[in-house]
Design a protein around this motif. Structure first.
Motif, mmCIF file in Angstrom:
data_model
loop_
_atom_site.group_PDB
_atom_site.id
_atom_site.type_symbol
_atom_site.label_atom_id
_atom_site.label_comp_id
_atom_site.label_asym_id
_atom_site.label_seq_id
_atom_site.Cartn_x
_atom_site.Cartn_y
_atom_site.Cartn_z
ATOM 1 N N MET A 57 0.848 -1.166 0.000
ATOM 2 C CA MET A 57 0.000 0.000 0.000
ATOM 3 C C MET A 57 0.896 1.231 0.000
ATOM 4 S SD MET A 57 -2.986 1.117 2.709
ATOM 5 C CE MET A 57 -3.716 -0.503 2.575
ATOM 6 N N VAL A 58 0.548 2.200 -0.830
ATOM 7 C CA VAL A 58 1.297 3.444 -0.908
ATOM 8 C C VAL A 58 0.591 4.490 -0.047
ATOM 9 C CG1 VAL A 58 2.082 5.299 -2.420
ATOM 10 C CG2 VAL A 58 2.179 2.928 -3.211
ATOM 11 N N LEU A 59 1.332 5.079 0.863
ATOM 12 C CA LEU A 59 0.807 6.131 1.729
ATOM 13 C C LEU A 59 1.500 7.434 1.350
ATOM 14 C CD1 LEU A 59 -0.781 7.220 4.132
ATOM 15 C CD2 LEU A 59 1.073 6.415 5.622
ATOM 16 N N LEU A 60 0.728 8.353 0.784
ATOM 17 C CA LEU A 60 1.258 9.667 0.432
ATOM 18 C C LEU A 60 1.087 10.597 1.617
ATOM 19 C CD1 LEU A 60 -0.246 10.031 -3.147
ATOM 20 C CD2 LEU A 60 2.063 9.310 -2.536
ATOM 21 N N GLN A 61 2.190 11.173 2.071
ATOM 22 C CA GLN A 61 2.127 12.091 3.194
ATOM 23 C C GLN A 61 2.490 13.496 2.728
ATOM 24 O OE1 GLN A 61 4.633 10.465 6.313
ATOM 25 N NE2 GLN A 61 2.795 9.738 7.316
ATOM 26 N N CYS A 62 1.656 14.442 3.103
ATOM 27 C CA CYS A 62 1.861 15.841 2.738
ATOM 28 C C CYS A 62 1.645 16.697 3.972
ATOM 29 C CB CYS A 62 0.863 16.240 1.649
ATOM 30 S SG CYS A 62 1.074 17.913 1.021
ATOM 31 N N ASP A 63 2.429 17.740 4.094
ATOM 32 C CA ASP A 63 2.211 18.681 5.172
ATOM 33 C C ASP A 63 0.761 19.175 5.077
ATOM 34 O OD1 ASP A 63 3.035 20.703 7.238
ATOM 35 O OD2 ASP A 63 2.510 22.034 5.580
ATOM 36 N N ALA A 107 1.232 2.803 9.538
ATOM 37 C CA ALA A 107 2.446 2.506 8.772
ATOM 38 C C ALA A 107 3.595 2.082 9.679
ATOM 39 C CB ALA A 107 2.847 3.719 7.934
ATOM 40 N N ARG A 108 3.715 2.715 10.835
ATOM 41 C CA ARG A 108 4.778 2.330 11.783
ATOM 42 C C ARG A 108 4.507 0.954 12.366
ATOM 43 N NH1 ARG A 108 4.227 7.667 13.302
ATOM 44 N NH2 ARG A 108 2.991 7.113 15.128
ATOM 45 N N ARG A 130 3.736 -3.401 5.119
ATOM 46 C CA ARG A 130 2.481 -3.197 4.388
ATOM 47 C C ARG A 130 2.451 -1.857 3.649
ATOM 48 N NH1 ARG A 130 -3.340 -2.433 7.248
ATOM 49 N NH2 ARG A 130 -4.582 -2.317 5.364
ATOM 50 N N PHE A 131 3.205 -0.893 4.129
ATOM 51 C CA PHE A 131 3.139 0.468 3.600
ATOM 52 C C PHE A 131 4.458 0.913 2.991
ATOM 53 C CE2 PHE A 131 -0.151 0.343 6.802
ATOM 54 C CZ PHE A 131 -1.181 1.096 6.256
ATOM 55 N N THR A 132 4.359 1.628 1.892
ATOM 56 C CA THR A 132 5.475 2.405 1.361
ATOM 57 C C THR A 132 5.062 3.854 1.555
ATOM 58 O OG1 THR A 132 6.039 0.735 -0.282
ATOM 59 C CG2 THR A 132 6.825 2.979 -0.683
ATOM 60 N N VAL A 133 5.789 4.571 2.386
ATOM 61 C CA VAL A 133 5.450 5.956 2.703
ATOM 62 C C VAL A 133 6.233 6.872 1.775
ATOM 63 C CG1 VAL A 133 5.397 7.723 4.499
ATOM 64 C CG2 VAL A 133 5.012 5.319 5.098
#
Length: 73
Positions: free
Chosen positions: A1-7, A41-42, A47-50
């Motif tokens: 699963m791809v997790l996109l993180q943005c401010d 994610a942690r 499971r996650f690609t951040v």
């Protein structure tokens, strides 16, 4: 699963440029949502690609596509 993180502040700035926003496009709400996904994610790093989505769109897309390709192989 791809997790996109943005401010969250940057995300709100981006969404406000298109005009109308939703009630969910608020810094406080996005901060809480992002924290929840970061905890997931942690807890399960396999499971996650951040990926940071703070940068230019083309860079984010390249990194996300690379993560998806890796996951499919």
């Amino acid at each position: 699963m791809v997790l996109l993180q943005c401010d969250p502040a940057r995300a709100v700035e981006r969404t406000s440029r298109r005009g109308a926003t939703t009630p969910y496009e608020k810094v406080e709400f996005l901060t809480k949502v992002q924290a929840g996904y970061a905890r997931l994610a942690r807890a399960d790093p396999g499971r996650f690609t951040v990926i940071s989505s703070n940068g230019p769109l083309d860079s984010v897309v390249r990194e996300a596509l690379a993560a998806v390709r890796k996951a499919l192989h």
